[in-house]
Design a protein around this motif. Structure first.
Motif, PDB file in Angstrom:
ATOM      1  N   ALA A  69     -18.885  11.451   8.235  1.00  0.00           N
ATOM      2  CA  ALA A  69     -18.455  10.238   7.556  1.00  0.00           C
ATOM      3  C   ALA A  69     -19.684   9.393   7.246  1.00  0.00           C
ATOM      4  CB  ALA A  69     -17.481   9.453   8.431  1.00  0.00           C
ATOM      5  N   ALA A  70     -19.571   8.527   6.261  1.00  0.00           N
ATOM      6  CA  ALA A  70     -20.689   7.661   5.879  1.00  0.00           C
ATOM      7  C   ALA A  70     -20.281   6.204   6.035  1.00  0.00           C
ATOM      8  CB  ALA A  70     -21.118   7.935   4.443  1.00  0.00           C
ATOM      9  N   ILE A  84     -16.709   2.049   5.993  1.00  0.00           N
ATOM     10  CA  ILE A  84     -16.711   3.510   5.892  1.00  0.00           C
ATOM     11  C   ILE A  84     -16.484   3.870   4.427  1.00  0.00           C
ATOM     12  CG2 ILE A  84     -15.577   5.647   6.579  1.00  0.00           C
ATOM     13  CD1 ILE A  84     -14.824   4.308   9.194  1.00  0.00           C
ATOM     14  N   THR A  85     -17.515   4.393   3.788  1.00  0.00           N
ATOM     15  CA  THR A  85     -17.432   4.700   2.357  1.00  0.00           C
ATOM     16  C   THR A  85     -17.180   6.181   2.084  1.00  0.00           C
ATOM     17  OG1 THR A  85     -19.859   4.821   2.346  1.00  0.00           O
ATOM     18  CG2 THR A  85     -18.851   2.753   1.643  1.00  0.00           C
ATOM     19  N   THR A  86     -17.413   7.050   3.071  1.00  0.00           N
ATOM     20  CA  THR A  86     -17.048   8.463   2.978  1.00  0.00           C
ATOM     21  C   THR A  86     -16.247   8.817   4.216  1.00  0.00           C
ATOM     22  OG1 THR A  86     -19.053   9.009   1.736  1.00  0.00           O
ATOM     23  CG2 THR A  86     -17.878  10.830   2.783  1.00  0.00           C
ATOM     24  N   ALA A  87     -15.011   9.252   4.006  1.00  0.00           N
ATOM     25  CA  ALA A  87     -14.116   9.501   5.133  1.00  0.00           C
ATOM     26  C   ALA A  87     -14.317  10.898   5.698  1.00  0.00           C
ATOM     27  CB  ALA A  87     -12.665   9.317   4.687  1.00  0.00           C
ATOM     28  N   THR A 127     -12.740  14.586   6.901  1.00  0.00           N
ATOM     29  CA  THR A 127     -11.854  15.452   6.129  1.00  0.00           C
ATOM     30  C   THR A 127     -10.848  16.139   7.035  1.00  0.00           C
ATOM     31  OG1 THR A 127     -13.419  17.290   6.307  1.00  0.00           O
ATOM     32  CG2 THR A 127     -13.589  15.869   4.366  1.00  0.00           C
ATOM     33  N   THR A 167     -21.562   2.413   5.158  1.00  0.00           N
ATOM     34  CA  THR A 167     -22.505   1.705   4.283  1.00  0.00           C
ATOM     35  C   THR A 167     -22.499   0.220   4.599  1.00  0.00           C
ATOM     36  OG1 THR A 167     -22.119   3.312   2.519  1.00  0.00           O
ATOM     37  CG2 THR A 167     -23.146   1.208   1.899  1.00  0.00           C
TER      38      THR A 167
END
Length: 432
Positions: free
Chosen positions: A204-205, A184-187, A189, A207
């Motif tokens: 979320a992202a 998970i590179t973008t959490a 919020t 990768t």
């Protein structure tokens, strides 16, 4: 046979004796009948207590063994495979290949447990296998002349130890197909909200990073005459160790320093950001600063959660740098700051400062070091998958000369998969 098994056998024997005595007709009972029955009954009663105690003790032992294995992350299937590996030998696989047959016994069981149908499993080369037994026997002295030569145990070719595990690079054994790790590179919020205000969802992202198989190979050639003539007990062990070592050496060189250009592996150093070259030769404070600047509050909160492996030139320079030798004590009011070298200071106050021959050589007076931030134990930070197949056996090329070749192939990932990039970094020191 365990203590419980012995007690259970004795219990069965006593039960049989008591039943036999009780079934004896009263007219056929001898003078010692009552004594034998009383002794057998007393022993059976005593045995019950011993059996219960042995069962409790065995259960505690089994539980401790399970807990120790679970703590070490070893499941029952892995424990069974390790036990088979301790009994399998490279010599057994080579002998079966030389004789043109499939391996049998422990070798066959071990290959089946690893899912290998052709060749032998790659982790046969692991270092935790038991050493060959050696014995010192008293012998009669040989005559002063006329005797042949005695070959001492074969000594190994020495390679540098692997540094990949110490850098937190795990090496999972995988099956067919490419291998991927996802992070998970973008959490998501979260935020404080007023009464009645809604929190919107933010995507979320995830990768993934993927590696495909690359091959690292070694070759072992065995002549029939040499097998018969070698005359030393550790011939098989020496070959096994050298084959393991040469593959490990080539693998670790690729894992750390591979440039990513096929067929080379995209190694750890090649994927890390290259810092700006320092302008001055590193001093005591520069070595300390190299650690302090790596603290990020997430993957490292103190210098004890930072470890750096540097090349040999950088480490040697740190062992020669003393704070009170680079700053005049007069500038410190005549007070010496001690005679501890930078190498000793870093060893005492950080998570590790060490060197390895496997690190990149110094280029243009610049020496590199790999940073590992260790403040998040239990998380996988990097991996390099291994496909556990080793193909062997060329019986044709030199069959006329009685030579057989065994080609050893390790299939590993085309790149080191950095799962948590923030856990790693590069530092550089000017050494001259």
């Amino acid at each position: 046979m365990t203590k419980v098994h012995k007690l259970q056998i004795r219990q069965s024997e006593l039960r049989e004796t008591i039943n036999k005595l009780l079934n004896t007709p009263s007219g056929e009972r001898g003078e010692n009948y009552d004594t034998e029955l009383r002794e057998a009954t007393a022993e059976a009663q005593k045995l019950e207590i011993e059996l219960r105690a042995a069962l409790v003790a065995e259960e505690d032992t089994d539980r401790e063994a399970r807990e120790a294995a679970e703590a070490a992350g070893v499941d029952p299937e892995t424990r069974e495979r390790l036990e088979l590996r301790s009994r399998a030998t490279l010599g057994g696989f080579l002998l079966s290949a030389l004789q043109g047959r499939l391996p049998g016994g422990a070798e066959a069981e071990y290959a089946a447990a690893c899912g290998v149908t052709d060749g032998f499993p790659v982790d046969l080369f692991e270092q935790d296998r038991p050493a060959p037994e050696t014995r010192a026997d008293a012998v009669s002295p040989a005559p002063a002349t006329g005797q042949g030569a005695t070959l001492a145990p074969i000594q190994p070719f020495v390679f540098a130890d692997s540094i990949a595990p110490r850098l937190g690079i795990q090496m999972p054994q995988v099956g067919s197909g490419n291998y991927s790790e996802a992070t998970i590179t973008t959490a998501l919020t979260a935020a404080a909200k007023n009464k009645g205000d809604a929190q919107e969802s933010m995507a979320a992202a995830i990768t993934p990073v993927t590696a495909s198989p690359r091959r690292i190979s070694a070759r072992l050639s065995v002549a029939m005459e040499d097998v018969a003539q070698i005359g030393v007990g550790n011939f098989e062990a020496a070959l096994r160790e050298n084959a393991r070592a040469v593959l490990s050496d080539a693998y670790d060189a690729q894992c750390i320093n591979g440039d990513g250009t096929a067929p080379n592996v995209d190694g750890l150093v090649n994927q890390l950001t290259d810092p700006a070259n320092p302008a001055t030769v590193a001093g005591f404070d520069d070595f300390v600063t190299a650690f302090a600047d790596q603290i990020d509050g997430l993957w490292a909160s103190t210098m004890r959660e930072i470890a750096i492996v540097a090349n040999v030139d950088a480490y040697k320079l740190s062992a020669k740098k003393f704070r009170d030798r680079v700053i005049d004590t007069a500038q410190r009011g005549g007070v010496s700051l001690g005679d501890t070298s930078a190498a000793d200071y870093l060893a005492q106050h950080t998570g590790g400062w060490w060197t390895s021959k496997r690190m990149p050589a110094t280029a243009s007076n610049i020496a590199r070091g790999i940073v590992r931030r260790m403040g998040r134990p239990g998380l996988r930070t990097a991996s390099h998958p291994v496909w556990a197949n080793v193909a062997i056996d060329d019986i044709y090329s030199d069959s006329g000369s009685g030579t057989r070749h065994f080609s050893l192939h390790v299939l590993c990932g085309s790149k080191v998969l950095i799962v948590q990039p923030a856990a790693y970094g590069l530092v550089e020191f000017k050494v001259s």
